[in-house]
Write a protein that holds these residues in place. Structure first.
Motif, PDB file in Angstrom:
ATOM      1  N   UNK A   1       0.816  -1.216   0.000  1.00 19.31           N
ATOM      2  CA  UNK A   1       0.000   0.000   0.000  1.00 19.31           C
ATOM      3  C   UNK A   1       0.847   1.263   0.000  1.00 19.31           C
ATOM      4  N   UNK A   2       1.964   1.195  -0.709  1.00 19.03           N
ATOM      5  CA  UNK A   2       2.792   2.367  -0.945  1.00 19.03           C
ATOM      6  C   UNK A   2       2.296   3.086  -2.203  1.00 19.03           C
ATOM      7  N   UNK A   3       2.925   4.227  -2.496  1.00 19.34           N
ATOM      8  CA  UNK A   3       2.553   5.005  -3.673  1.00 19.34           C
ATOM      9  C   UNK A   3       3.488   4.772  -4.861  1.00 19.34           C
ATOM     10  N   UNK A   4       4.677   4.189  -4.621  1.00 18.20           N
ATOM     11  CA  UNK A   4       5.682   4.105  -5.676  1.00 18.20           C
ATOM     12  C   UNK A   4       5.567   2.820  -6.495  1.00 18.20           C
ATOM     13  N   UNK A   5       4.410   2.652  -7.153  1.00 17.93           N
ATOM     14  CA  UNK A   5       4.164   1.590  -8.116  1.00 17.93           C
ATOM     15  C   UNK A   5       3.486   2.224  -9.326  1.00 17.93           C
ATOM     16  N   UNK A   6       3.374   1.481 -10.410  1.00 14.70           N
ATOM     17  CA  UNK A   6       2.932   2.105 -11.655  1.00 14.70           C
ATOM     18  C   UNK A   6       2.225   1.106 -12.562  1.00 14.70           C
ATOM     19  N   UNK A   7       1.573   1.640 -13.578  1.00 18.81           N
ATOM     20  CA  UNK A   7       1.026   0.863 -14.689  1.00 18.81           C
ATOM     21  C   UNK A   7       1.722   1.348 -15.952  1.00 18.81           C
ATOM     22  N   UNK A   8       2.262   0.423 -16.740  1.00 20.22           N
ATOM     23  CA  UNK A   8       3.008   0.780 -17.956  1.00 20.22           C
ATOM     24  C   UNK A   8       2.243   0.367 -19.208  1.00 20.22           C
ATOM     25  N   UNK A   9       1.988   1.321 -20.078  1.00 20.54           N
ATOM     26  CA  UNK A   9       1.394   1.042 -21.387  1.00 20.54           C
ATOM     27  C   UNK A   9       2.327   1.637 -22.439  1.00 20.54           C
ATOM     28  N   UNK A  10       3.064   0.767 -23.121  1.00 23.85           N
ATOM     29  CA  UNK A  10       4.009   1.241 -24.129  1.00 23.85           C
ATOM     30  C   UNK A  10       3.668   0.688 -25.503  1.00 23.85           C
ATOM     31  N   UNK A  11       4.029   1.431 -26.528  1.00 24.90           N
ATOM     32  CA  UNK A  11       3.897   0.978 -27.911  1.00 24.90           C
ATOM     33  C   UNK A  11       5.246   1.130 -28.585  1.00 24.90           C
ATOM     34  N   UNK A  12       5.821   0.004 -29.000  1.00 29.58           N
ATOM     35  CA  UNK A  12       7.076   0.026 -29.750  1.00 29.58           C
ATOM     36  C   UNK A  12       6.755  -0.094 -31.237  1.00 29.58           C
ATOM     37  N   UNK A  13       7.380   0.740 -32.039  1.00 25.95           N
ATOM     38  CA  UNK A  13       7.232   0.675 -33.490  1.00 25.95           C
ATOM     39  C   UNK A  13       8.610   0.452 -34.086  1.00 25.95           C
ATOM     40  N   UNK A  14       8.739  -0.645 -34.810  1.00 22.30           N
ATOM     41  CA  UNK A  14      10.020  -1.034 -35.408  1.00 22.30           C
ATOM     42  C   UNK A  14      11.144  -1.057 -34.373  1.00 22.30           C
ATOM     43  N   UNK A  15      10.828  -1.572 -33.186  1.00 21.91           N
ATOM     44  CA  UNK A  15      11.826  -1.760 -32.146  1.00 21.91           C
ATOM     45  C   UNK A  15      12.132  -0.557 -31.288  1.00 21.91           C
ATOM     46  N   UNK A  16      11.449   0.567 -31.539  1.00 24.49           N
ATOM     47  CA  UNK A  16      11.710   1.801 -30.804  1.00 24.49           C
ATOM     48  C   UNK A  16      10.515   2.130 -29.901  1.00 24.49           C
ATOM     49  N   UNK A  17      10.798   2.538 -28.662  1.00 21.63           N
ATOM     50  CA  UNK A  17       9.735   2.978 -27.755  1.00 21.63           C
ATOM     51  C   UNK A  17       9.139   4.270 -28.311  1.00 21.63           C
ATOM     52  N   UNK A  18       7.939   4.184 -28.825  1.00 19.95           N
ATOM     53  CA  UNK A  18       7.349   5.284 -29.598  1.00 19.95           C
ATOM     54  C   UNK A  18       6.308   6.063 -28.809  1.00 19.95           C
ATOM     55  N   UNK A  19       5.393   5.354 -28.179  1.00 20.77           N
ATOM     56  CA  UNK A  19       4.277   5.972 -27.453  1.00 20.77           C
ATOM     57  C   UNK A  19       4.194   5.320 -26.083  1.00 20.77           C
ATOM     58  N   UNK A  20       3.895   6.119 -25.075  1.00 23.06           N
ATOM     59  CA  UNK A  20       3.814   5.531 -23.744  1.00 23.06           C
ATOM     60  C   UNK A  20       2.942   6.329 -22.799  1.00 23.06           C
ATOM     61  N   UNK A  21       2.382   5.608 -21.832  1.00 21.84           N
ATOM     62  CA  UNK A  21       1.675   6.231 -20.715  1.00 21.84           C
ATOM     63  C   UNK A  21       2.058   5.457 -19.461  1.00 21.84           C
ATOM     64  N   UNK A  22       2.411   6.183 -18.429  1.00 17.63           N
ATOM     65  CA  UNK A  22       2.749   5.577 -17.137  1.00 17.63           C
ATOM     66  C   UNK A  22       1.820   6.182 -16.098  1.00 17.63           C
ATOM     67  N   UNK A  23       0.986   5.336 -15.533  1.00 20.60           N
ATOM     68  CA  UNK A  23       0.096   5.790 -14.466  1.00 20.60           C
ATOM     69  C   UNK A  23       0.771   5.579 -13.121  1.00 20.60           C
ATOM     70  N   UNK A  24       0.641   6.566 -12.264  1.00 21.30           N
ATOM     71  CA  UNK A  24       1.050   6.461 -10.861  1.00 21.30           C
ATOM     72  C   UNK A  24      -0.232   6.577 -10.045  1.00 21.30           C
TER      73      UNK A  24
END
Length: 241
Positions: free
Chosen positions: A89-112
């Motif tokens: 029940x700490x605050x320092x965790x996250x949800x990761x939603x990433x989109x890689x295009x041709x092997x490169x991290x292109x789009x991302x959202x990180x929820x805290x």
């Protein structure tokens, strides 16, 4: 929805799912972390399939499908990054939603979710922050490379939970760098790297080489995210040893 809008919506709603399970108060500790991970994954997988049926998917909580290797676009997600912190029940965790295009991290959202924040790769909230002299590292196992950097550059090591929380601490100006070695996977850093790059930060392996995604071997064991003006000095100090 655009890719960025979808990533933001998925991260935000996934965070709400995780918070609701924790708030019920019926599960504690490690079982809570496992339950949160499974429940969020059960939400994310069909949602991504419905909105992007032609894209590939790599999730920490889903059996890997090698068909993704033939895809240009692959969603790389970590349903709950930092299950230990979530379960405590700490605050320092996250949800990761990433989109890689041709092997490169292109789009991302990180929820805290514990902080009620979602940071994305739109760069709209990009700010110039004053240097802090801090490097965020693992709470339990700060890497030797980070200790060398701190000694060489006169910086302070600060322990923090999940990879996403640490990366977003740099994005938010709470630290100057996040340095990790000793083991990660693509889902641990794809979304954070996409967000950090959009906010003008340096992102690489700790030998300076690029971060490449959607590979057969999903191990991506080390990472540096930092203010761009510090990258050369940090990389140089990290290599000493």
């Amino acid at each position: 929805m655009t890719d960025l809008e979808l990533a933001h919506a998925l991260a935000e709603q996934a965070g709400k799912v995780a918070l609701a399970i924790r708030a019920a108060g019926l599960i504690e500790g490690k079982p809570l972390g496992a339950a949160g991970d499974r429940a969020v994954n059960a939400f994310l997988v069909p949602a991504i399939a419905q909105h992007r049926p032609d894209d590939g998917l790599l999730s920490e909580e889903e059996k890997d499908d090698s068909a993704r290797l033939d895809k240009s676009r692959v969603w790389i997600v970590d349903p709950v990054d930092g299950t230990r912190e979530y379960g405590e029940e700490r605050e320092d965790w996250a949800v990761h939603i990433g989109l890689a295009i041709d092997g490169v991290a292109h789009t991302g959202a990180v929820a805290l979710p514990g902080l009620g924040l979602v940071l994305t790769s739109d760069g709209a909230s990009r700010e110039d922050h004053a240097p802090t002299g801090k490097i965020v590292v693992s709470r339990s196992r700060p890497p030797a490379e980070a200790e060398r950097v701190a000694t060489a550059l006169g910086m302070e090591l600060v322990g923090m939970g999940s990879a996403g929380a640490k990366a977003m601490a740099v994005v938010r100006g709470e630290a100057d760098a996040y340095l990790h070695s000793g083991g990660q996977y693509e889902w641990d850093n794809c979304a954070p790297v996409a967000v950090a790059q959009a906010h003008g930060l340096h992102c690489s392996r700790i030998d300076g080489s690029p971060l490449i995604y959607n590979r057969a071997d999903v191990s991506l064991p080390d990472l540096l995210i930092c203010r761009p003006e510090l990258a050369e000095d940090i990389l140089g100090a990290a290599r000493q040893g």
